[in-house]
Design a protein around this motif. Structure first.
Motif, PDB file in Angstrom:
ATOM      1  N   SER A  93      -2.123 -13.248  12.660  1.00 48.08           N
ATOM      2  CA  SER A  93      -3.022 -13.555  11.872  1.00 48.08           C
ATOM      3  C   SER A  93      -2.670 -14.734  10.881  1.00 48.08           C
ATOM      4  O   SER A  93      -3.318 -15.609  10.344  1.00 48.08           O
ATOM      5  CB  SER A  93      -3.732 -12.408  10.900  1.00 48.08           C
ATOM      6  N   GLY A 101      -5.433 -16.862  12.064  1.00 54.73           N
ATOM      7  CA  GLY A 101      -6.521 -16.421  11.209  1.00 54.73           C
ATOM      8  C   GLY A 101      -7.199 -14.939  11.473  1.00 54.73           C
ATOM      9  O   GLY A 101      -6.506 -14.260  12.357  1.00 54.73           O
ATOM     10  N   GLU A 102      -8.429 -14.907  10.943  1.00 52.40           N
ATOM     11  CA  GLU A 102      -9.183 -13.730  11.136  1.00 52.40           C
ATOM     12  C   GLU A 102      -9.426 -13.285  12.547  1.00 52.40           C
ATOM     13  O   GLU A 102      -9.315 -12.095  12.832  1.00 52.40           O
ATOM     14  CB  GLU A 102     -10.439 -13.818  10.575  1.00 52.40           C
ATOM     15  N   SER A 103      -9.355 -14.367  13.488  1.00 52.01           N
ATOM     16  CA  SER A 103      -9.668 -13.892  14.792  1.00 52.01           C
ATOM     17  C   SER A 103      -8.528 -13.057  15.694  1.00 52.01           C
ATOM     18  O   SER A 103      -8.748 -12.388  16.394  1.00 52.01           O
ATOM     19  CB  SER A 103      -9.619 -15.010  15.572  1.00 52.01           C
ATOM     20  N   TYR A 133      -7.439 -10.295  14.253  1.00 53.30           N
ATOM     21  CA  TYR A 133      -7.746  -8.882  14.029  1.00 53.30           C
ATOM     22  C   TYR A 133      -8.825  -8.283  15.120  1.00 53.30           C
ATOM     23  O   TYR A 133      -8.947  -7.293  15.303  1.00 53.30           O
ATOM     24  CB  TYR A 133      -8.236  -8.813  12.726  1.00 53.30           C
TER      25      TYR A 133
END
Lengths: 243, 87
Positions: free
Chosen positions: B58, B62-64, B66
């Motif tokens: 992350s 980033g958020e992807s 997760y």
């Protein structure tokens, strides 16, 4: 202490033992993983989330091959990690371990660590194959498992301090004390909140092979580090002199 | 017995006999640098194999991360086999 030699043999021992662990898993644990994931696939087909078509199996097989290869890499990483811990404890405790060869000392320490930070936590929170476990509780289960390992490990360190202060005839008190302490913790720690819904033959077979494979890791780690320590003597000024 | 060669031989003999105890000296103290290095490797390795749920990637993705769970999926089989809660 020759620091570089110490670090190299500790990390190499862990990585190699972890790789052996990964290979042992491929042979004896993987059939149970495949069977459990097969049940998950059947559930996906039954629920309509996936279709039982050749394209699914092509993608699935490629994915599983990738995961099985990853197991060897993960074994090397986890082995290096546990080997690092083992190296710290061995270097600090080597002089108080039973007299004898380095191999005898590493096997003794590995037996203690295997029992206290693997077997005892395993008895409370045994390994589970895929299909067992609710994703909503994974953080709770991870905290519980790690907490129990830490409590047991630090418990050993604490009772070892007591062991050092006691006279020979009363040293048994430290062993009994640890037994009582960990029994109380065992009872007080919350149980795994997830229900086991998979066939128990599968679950029990998986758990038994998991224990065998992890035990192979600890024996391998002890044998490799004991042999390398004896050969390279990172704690001696002159490595040609044995003590 | 008062010949200088006798004293010399005795001197050489005792030097020879005593030399192992001088060489055997151990430096038993474990450098704090080594302990800290190994402790960091222990924690990071344990987290990667046993507990990462996208946290490490992350930082880059980033958020992807997760949702992709690359490390989780790669270590999936070992995570189960070594006794860590996986999912």
């Amino acid at each position: 202490m020759r620091t570089v030699i110490f670090l190299v043999i500790v990390l190499f021992s862990g990585a190699l033992a972890g790789t052996i662990h990964g290979m042992a898993n491929l042979v004896i644990v993987e059939p149970y993983l495949d069977e459990a994931i097969g049940i998950e696939n059947q559930n996906l087909f039954a629920s309509g989330e996936e279709e039982d078509i050749p394209a699914f199996w092509v993608e699935y097989d490629a994915y599983r091959d990738w995961q099985k290869g990853g197991q060897i890499l993960a074994g090397a990483i986890l082995g290096t990690s546990m080997g690092a811990l083992f190296g710290i404890v061995y270097a600090l405790s080597r002089k108080v371990l039973p007299q004898g060869s380095d191999l005898k000392k590493t096997l003794t320490l590995a037996a203690v660590m295997w029992f206290t930070i693997y077997i005892i936590p395993f008895l409370k929170y045994p390994a589970n194959p895929p299909t067992v476990g609710d994703g909503e509780t994974v953080v709770l289960r991870a905290i519980l498992y790690l907490s129990f390992i830490a409590i047991s490990g630090f418990g050993v360190v604490g009772f070892y301090q007591l062991y050092k202060k006691l006279q020979s005839k009363t040293k048994i008190v430290s062993f009994v004390g640890y037994g009582i302490f960990i029994a109380i913790v065992f009872v007080l720690m919350p149980s795994n909140p997830d229900e086991v819904t998979a066939p128990m033959d599968l679950v029990n077979g998986f758990r038994a092979m998991s224990v065998v494979a992890v035990s192979v890791f600890w024996v391998s780690l002890a044998v490799i580090l004991g042999g390398l320590w004896h050969k390279f003597r990172p704690d001696a000024e002159n490595p040609n002199i044995r003590n | 017995m008062k010949h200088p060669m006798v004293y010399l031989l005795i001197q050489v003999y005792f030097n020879y006999m005593s030399s192992p105890t001088q060489i055997v000296k151990n430096k038993s103290q474990v450098p704090i640098f080594a302990i800290i290095t190994l402790a960091i490797i222990f924690v990071v390795g344990l987290f990667v194999v046993g507990y990462d749920q996208g946290h490490i990637f992350s930082v880059v993705l980033g958020e992807s991360a997760y949702e992709d769970l690359y490390i989780h999926e790669l270590t999936h089989d070992m995570r189960h086999a070594a006794g860590f809660p996986c999912h």
